[in-house]
Design a protein around this motif. Structure first.
Motif, PDB file in Angstrom:
ATOM      1  N   GLY A  82       0.814  -1.220   0.000  1.00 54.57           N
ATOM      2  CA  GLY A  82       0.000   0.000   0.000  1.00 54.57           C
ATOM      3  C   GLY A  82       0.840   1.259   0.000  1.00 54.57           C
ATOM      4  N   VAL A  83       1.868   1.279   0.840  1.00 56.38           N
ATOM      5  CA  VAL A  83       2.754   2.448   0.910  1.00 56.38           C
ATOM      6  C   VAL A  83       3.480   2.648  -0.416  1.00 56.38           C
ATOM      7  CG1 VAL A  83       4.873   3.328   1.958  1.00 56.38           C
ATOM      8  CG2 VAL A  83       3.063   2.419   3.413  1.00 56.38           C
ATOM      9  N   ASN A  84       3.995   1.559  -0.978  1.00 61.82           N
ATOM     10  CA  ASN A  84       4.719   1.667  -2.254  1.00 61.82           C
ATOM     11  C   ASN A  84       3.808   2.147  -3.382  1.00 61.82           C
ATOM     12  OD1 ASN A  84       7.200   0.852  -1.266  1.00 61.82           O
ATOM     13  ND2 ASN A  84       6.789  -1.312  -1.623  1.00 61.82           N
ATOM     14  N   LYS A  85       2.579   1.693  -3.368  1.00 58.89           N
ATOM     15  CA  LYS A  85       1.628   2.100  -4.406  1.00 58.89           C
ATOM     16  C   LYS A  85       1.400   3.611  -4.369  1.00 58.89           C
ATOM     17  CE  LYS A  85      -3.025   1.104  -6.173  1.00 58.89           C
ATOM     18  NZ  LYS A  85      -4.250   0.294  -5.963  1.00 58.89           N
ATOM     19  N   ILE A  86       1.306   4.149  -3.161  1.00 60.11           N
ATOM     20  CA  ILE A  86       1.096   5.589  -3.017  1.00 60.11           C
ATOM     21  C   ILE A  86       2.363   6.348  -3.408  1.00 60.11           C
ATOM     22  CG2 ILE A  86       0.651   7.453  -1.365  1.00 60.11           C
ATOM     23  CD1 ILE A  86      -1.066   5.371   0.209  1.00 60.11           C
ATOM     24  N   LEU A  87       3.511   5.926  -2.874  1.00 57.29           N
ATOM     25  CA  LEU A  87       4.761   6.636  -3.122  1.00 57.29           C
ATOM     26  C   LEU A  87       5.161   6.617  -4.592  1.00 57.29           C
ATOM     27  CD1 LEU A  87       6.979   5.558  -0.084  1.00 57.29           C
ATOM     28  CD2 LEU A  87       5.873   7.763  -0.454  1.00 57.29           C
ATOM     29  N   ASN A  88       4.852   5.521  -5.264  1.00 59.76           N
ATOM     30  CA  ASN A  88       5.279   5.361  -6.667  1.00 59.76           C
ATOM     31  C   ASN A  88       4.263   5.876  -7.681  1.00 59.76           C
ATOM     32  OD1 ASN A  88       7.641   4.117  -5.764  1.00 59.76           O
ATOM     33  ND2 ASN A  88       6.709   2.070  -5.807  1.00 59.76           N
ATOM     34  N   ASN A  89       3.173   6.450  -7.207  1.00 58.70           N
ATOM     35  CA  ASN A  89       2.147   6.960  -8.106  1.00 58.70           C
ATOM     36  C   ASN A  89       2.561   8.341  -8.621  1.00 58.70           C
ATOM     37  OD1 ASN A  89      -0.136   7.862  -9.441  1.00 58.70           O
ATOM     38  ND2 ASN A  89      -1.559   7.055  -7.918  1.00 58.70           N
ATOM     39  N   ALA A  90       3.072   8.359  -9.828  1.00 60.11           N
ATOM     40  CA  ALA A  90       3.585   9.612 -10.411  1.00 60.11           C
ATOM     41  C   ALA A  90       2.473  10.605 -10.728  1.00 60.11           C
ATOM     42  CB  ALA A  90       4.369   9.295 -11.686  1.00 60.11           C
ATOM     43  N   ASP A  91       1.228  10.146 -10.738  1.00 63.53           N
ATOM     44  CA  ASP A  91       0.111  11.026 -11.071  1.00 63.53           C
ATOM     45  C   ASP A  91      -0.368  11.844  -9.868  1.00 63.53           C
ATOM     46  OD1 ASP A  91       0.056  10.133 -13.703  1.00 63.53           O
ATOM     47  OD2 ASP A  91      -1.271   8.453 -13.211  1.00 63.53           O
TER      48      ASP A  91
ATOM     49  N   PHE B 127      -3.514   6.083   5.045  1.00 67.35           N
ATOM     50  CA  PHE B 127      -3.330   4.644   4.857  1.00 67.35           C
ATOM     51  C   PHE B 127      -2.573   4.026   6.029  1.00 67.35           C
ATOM     52  CE2 PHE B 127      -0.680   1.079   3.439  1.00 67.35           C
ATOM     53  CZ  PHE B 127      -1.662   0.202   3.000  1.00 67.35           C
ATOM     54  N   ILE B 128      -1.451   4.634   6.413  1.00 65.82           N
ATOM     55  CA  ILE B 128      -0.653   4.097   7.511  1.00 65.82           C
ATOM     56  C   ILE B 128      -1.455   4.088   8.808  1.00 65.82           C
ATOM     57  CG2 ILE B 128       1.346   4.546   8.995  1.00 65.82           C
ATOM     58  CD1 ILE B 128       2.803   5.597   6.513  1.00 65.82           C
ATOM     59  N   ALA B 129      -2.169   5.178   9.080  1.00 66.63           N
ATOM     60  CA  ALA B 129      -2.946   5.263  10.318  1.00 66.63           C
ATOM     61  C   ALA B 129      -3.991   4.160  10.400  1.00 66.63           C
ATOM     62  CB  ALA B 129      -3.613   6.639  10.421  1.00 66.63           C
ATOM     63  N   VAL B 130      -4.713   3.948   9.314  1.00 63.03           N
ATOM     64  CA  VAL B 130      -5.763   2.930   9.312  1.00 63.03           C
ATOM     65  C   VAL B 130      -5.161   1.532   9.463  1.00 63.03           C
ATOM     66  CG1 VAL B 130      -7.542   1.829   7.903  1.00 63.03           C
ATOM     67  CG2 VAL B 130      -7.421   4.318   8.025  1.00 63.03           C
ATOM     68  N   GLU B 131      -4.071   1.258   8.765  1.00 59.55           N
ATOM     69  CA  GLU B 131      -3.445  -0.059   8.851  1.00 59.55           C
ATOM     70  C   GLU B 131      -2.910  -0.346  10.253  1.00 59.55           C
ATOM     71  OE1 GLU B 131      -3.070  -2.670   6.608  1.00 59.55           O
ATOM     72  OE2 GLU B 131      -4.586  -1.543   5.522  1.00 59.55           O
TER      73      GLU B 131
ATOM     74  N   ALA C 208       6.596   2.519   7.691  1.00 56.74           N
ATOM     75  CA  ALA C 208       5.673   3.619   7.971  1.00 56.74           C
ATOM     76  C   ALA C 208       6.412   4.905   8.348  1.00 56.74           C
ATOM     77  CB  ALA C 208       4.706   3.208   9.082  1.00 56.74           C
ATOM     78  N   PHE C 209       7.034   4.925   9.519  1.00 52.88           N
ATOM     79  CA  PHE C 209       7.543   6.183  10.050  1.00 52.88           C
ATOM     80  C   PHE C 209       8.790   6.679   9.327  1.00 52.88           C
ATOM     81  CE2 PHE C 209       5.396   4.273  13.917  1.00 52.88           C
ATOM     82  CZ  PHE C 209       4.186   4.877  13.613  1.00 52.88           C
ATOM     83  N   ASN C 210       9.701   5.792   8.944  1.00 52.02           N
ATOM     84  CA  ASN C 210      10.872   6.244   8.196  1.00 52.02           C
ATOM     85  C   ASN C 210      10.485   6.766   6.816  1.00 52.02           C
ATOM     86  OD1 ASN C 210      12.574   5.624  10.278  1.00 52.02           O
ATOM     87  ND2 ASN C 210      13.375   3.744   9.393  1.00 52.02           N
ATOM     88  N   ARG C 211       9.519   6.108   6.187  1.00 47.41           N
ATOM     89  CA  ARG C 211       9.083   6.571   4.857  1.00 47.41           C
ATOM     90  C   ARG C 211       8.310   7.879   4.964  1.00 47.41           C
ATOM     91  NH1 ARG C 211       7.609   1.384   1.045  1.00 47.41           N
ATOM     92  NH2 ARG C 211       9.318   0.062   1.724  1.00 47.41           N
ATOM     93  N   PHE C 212       7.548   8.032   6.028  1.00 47.39           N
ATOM     94  CA  PHE C 212       6.858   9.298   6.264  1.00 47.39           C
ATOM     95  C   PHE C 212       7.883  10.413   6.428  1.00 47.39           C
ATOM     96  CE2 PHE C 212       4.594  11.886   9.752  1.00 47.39           C
ATOM     97  CZ  PHE C 212       4.161  12.828   8.843  1.00 47.39           C
TER      98      PHE C 212
END
Length: 210
Positions: free
Chosen positions: A68-77, A90-94, A125-129
């Motif tokens: 889920g995190v990768n999908k968001i981060l890699n979404n160039a749009d 996403f992170i909060a809910v998970e 989660a936290f390092n990527r945030f």
């Protein structure tokens, strides 16, 4: 999905529900079999015991969060502010899916698997945030004056406490009654506070965050 895979998924989902609501220690393989309407012999054909079940559930959690995190981060749009808000939500809910009952039980009785979850939370989660905040500072969307570690700490603390009934016991009742009851609504408010607090005024105006 074949029958064996479907049975394993059903067992996993049932065990997860029991662990989340009752904790890991109190749940037995007998309890899981009873809730499934399945013989314990059949249950053991799929899993050696509840430790293996818990380990599989944790791996599923890690896979779901990472994807889920990768999908968001890699979404160039996605524009940066939208990406930031989606990732926060996403992170909060998970992470809120891990109940306080289970967390306390794992910390005390299954420290190896708790450490695995905790390390993964830090990285996925936290390092990527934190890295996403760095990106926002570099591209001018996030104020360079904020204390980034403190923002991450406040976010992590909010996730841990805002769905924990014990956390509210020290607060005035009239204040507690004004806090939303659903985790989704709680996190929407929490994320908006963080989101609006760290973005630059130019970005807020551009994306109508006022």
């Amino acid at each position: 999905m074949d029958k064996q895979a479907a049975n394993k998924k059903k067992i996993q989902d049932t065990a997860k529900h029991l662990f989340l609501t009752q904790g890991y220690t109190k749940v037995t393989m007998d309890d899981i079999a009873l809730n499934l309407g399945m013989s314990k012999k059949t249950l053991y054909k799929h899993f050696k015991g509840k430790y293996e079940l818990l380990a599989v559930i944790i791996e599923d959690f890690k896979s779901r969060m990472g994807d889920g995190v990768n999908k968001i981060l890699n979404n160039a749009d996605l524009e940066y502010p939208v990406k930031l808000k989606q990732m926060l939500k996403f992170i909060a809910v998970e992470l809120s899916d891990i109940s306080p009952i289970l967390i306390e039980d794992l910390q005390r009785n299954v420290p190896d698997l708790w450490e695995e979850i905790n390390n993964y939370k830090k990285e996925a989660a936290f390092n990527r945030f934190s890295r996403l905040i760095d990106e926002g500072v570099k591209n001018g969307h996030v104020s360079p004056n904020i204390n980034q570690p403190l923002v991450v700490a406040l976010y992590a603390s909010g996730i841990s406490n805002l769905i924990n009934a014990d956390f509210y016991s020290s607060m005035p009742e009239e204040m507690v009654q004004q806090i939303p009851s659903s985790p989704s609504e709680i996190f929407d408010h929490m994320i908006n506070i963080i989101y609006e607090g760290i973005l630059t005024e130019e970005t807020k105006k551009s994306f109508h965050v006022v």
